[in-house]
Design a protein around this motif. Structure first.
Motif, PDB file in Angstrom:
ATOM      1  N   ILE A  95      36.992  91.974  19.549  1.00 29.05           N
ATOM      2  CA  ILE A  95      36.531  90.642  19.762  1.00 29.05           C
ATOM      3  C   ILE A  95      37.178  89.790  20.676  1.00 29.05           C
ATOM      4  N   GLU A 134      37.018  91.082  24.254  1.00 26.60           N
ATOM      5  CA  GLU A 134      35.814  90.624  24.746  1.00 26.60           C
ATOM      6  C   GLU A 134      35.928  89.164  25.439  1.00 26.60           C
ATOM      7  N   ASN A 135      36.617  88.462  24.568  1.00 31.24           N
ATOM      8  CA  ASN A 135      36.870  86.920  24.769  1.00 31.24           C
ATOM      9  C   ASN A 135      37.659  86.785  26.307  1.00 31.24           C
ATOM     10  N   ASN A 155      38.077  88.815  28.590  1.00 26.97           N
ATOM     11  CA  ASN A 155      37.502  89.849  29.826  1.00 26.97           C
ATOM     12  C   ASN A 155      38.291  90.979  30.073  1.00 26.97           C
ATOM     13  N   LEU A 167      31.239  93.418  27.669  1.00 29.02           N
ATOM     14  CA  LEU A 167      30.294  92.801  26.715  1.00 29.02           C
ATOM     15  C   LEU A 167      29.254  93.540  26.320  1.00 29.02           C
ATOM     16  N   GLY A 168      28.715  93.674  25.057  1.00 25.51           N
ATOM     17  CA  GLY A 168      27.749  94.565  24.652  1.00 25.51           C
ATOM     18  C   GLY A 168      27.828  96.065  24.228  1.00 25.51           C
ATOM     19  N   ARG A 200      30.441  96.874  22.175  1.00 26.62           N
ATOM     20  CA  ARG A 200      31.391  96.829  20.942  1.00 26.62           C
ATOM     21  C   ARG A 200      30.310  97.205  19.630  1.00 26.62           C
ATOM     22  N   ILE A 206      35.312  99.787  21.376  1.00 27.21           N
ATOM     23  CA  ILE A 206      34.681  98.955  22.432  1.00 27.21           C
ATOM     24  C   ILE A 206      35.077  99.638  23.746  1.00 27.21           C
TER      25      ILE A 206
END
Length: 249
Positions: free
Chosen positions: A83, A86-87, A89, A93-94, A96, A215
């Motif tokens: 996570i 993701e945050n 960059n 995104l999408g 995981r 991810i």
């Protein structure tokens, strides 16, 4: 849904030889190393593509990825680090998803470690108890949870020996450098039973959930083999393999 359809199409193309055999570089949490090797072989046998595996503590791998380590995929031992990527960059995104839920075991090569009381007894009569580094390894943090829940952490603390990751912790116990300790069930589970020695399967109510997320990293976004391997991880054959090592799906 569109994303998954796209990945499925890529998997079909790869398996039918419409692209040249390539490779995917995977950073994987140490607890999942053995099942990962088996999954990598299954994938390679099917597609002809190579899976390059690098194992380590989830926190250490996360730091490497943040610093530009050339991985396509990250299979963590928690949800927190994927996570965070993701945050930051650093991941797509999408992409995981939770690929497994781990189980914690208190294990020794010696007989008799089969329940909570045997762990309590061990605190007083063994010289050392091994756990993974709780800062970097979720299984280590879960081990601390157990001791706190049972009210024995202060008593146990002087005996604790930390491995850098759960793989090193397993080696300490396997070599009998340390009498006993907390490991991932997957490390000592084979064909539906404990493969050697004895173990207490720690109830999940005593520690944080060990949900493990995978991810796609930014480097892997343009690598069809990386995307294909993520899809393979969600297939029924892959799930059967993961369950065979004692994980929950």
């Amino acid at each position: 849904m569109i994303y998954l359809k796209k990945i499925l199409l890529i998997l079909i193309l790869i398996s039918t030889g419409n692209v040249h055999a390539k490779e995917v570089k995977v950073a994987v949490a140490s607890n999942f190393y053995k099942p990962m090797l088996q999954l990598a072989k299954q994938f390679s046998d099917t597609t002809g593509n190579k899976v390059v595996v690098s194992a380590g503590a989830t926190g250490a791998l996360y730091a490497q990825i943040k610093n530009g380590a050339p991985f396509d995929l990250f299979l963590a031992a928690d949800q927190k680090r994927p996570i965070a990527l993701e945050n930051e960059n650093k991941a797509v995104l999408g992409s995981r998803f939770t690929y497994a839920q781990g189980q914690l075991a208190f294990w020794s090569k010696q007989p008799g470690y089969t329940n909570k009381q045997s762990f309590i007894d061990a605190i007083s009569h063994v010289e050392h108890i091994a756990i993974a580094n709780p800062k970097n390894a979720p299984y280590g943090a879960a081990s601390i949870d157990v001791m706190n829940k049972l009210g024995v952490y202060k008593q146990t603390q002087p005996k604790i020996v930390e491995g850098h990751n759960i793989g090193q912790t397993f080696q300490y116990i396997s070599s009998e450098t340390v009498d006993c300790g907390f490991v991932a069930l997957s490390q000592v589970y084979l064909n539906g039973k404990i493969s050697e020695g004895s173990a207490w399967l720690v109830p999940s109510t005593l520690h944080r959930e060990l949900k493990q997320d995978a991810i796609l990293l930014q480097q892997g976004e343009k690598n069809p083999v990386a995307q294909s391997f993520l899809t393979f991880l969600q297939s029924e054959p892959a799930k059967r393999t993961i369950r065979s090592f004692g994980y929950l799906i």
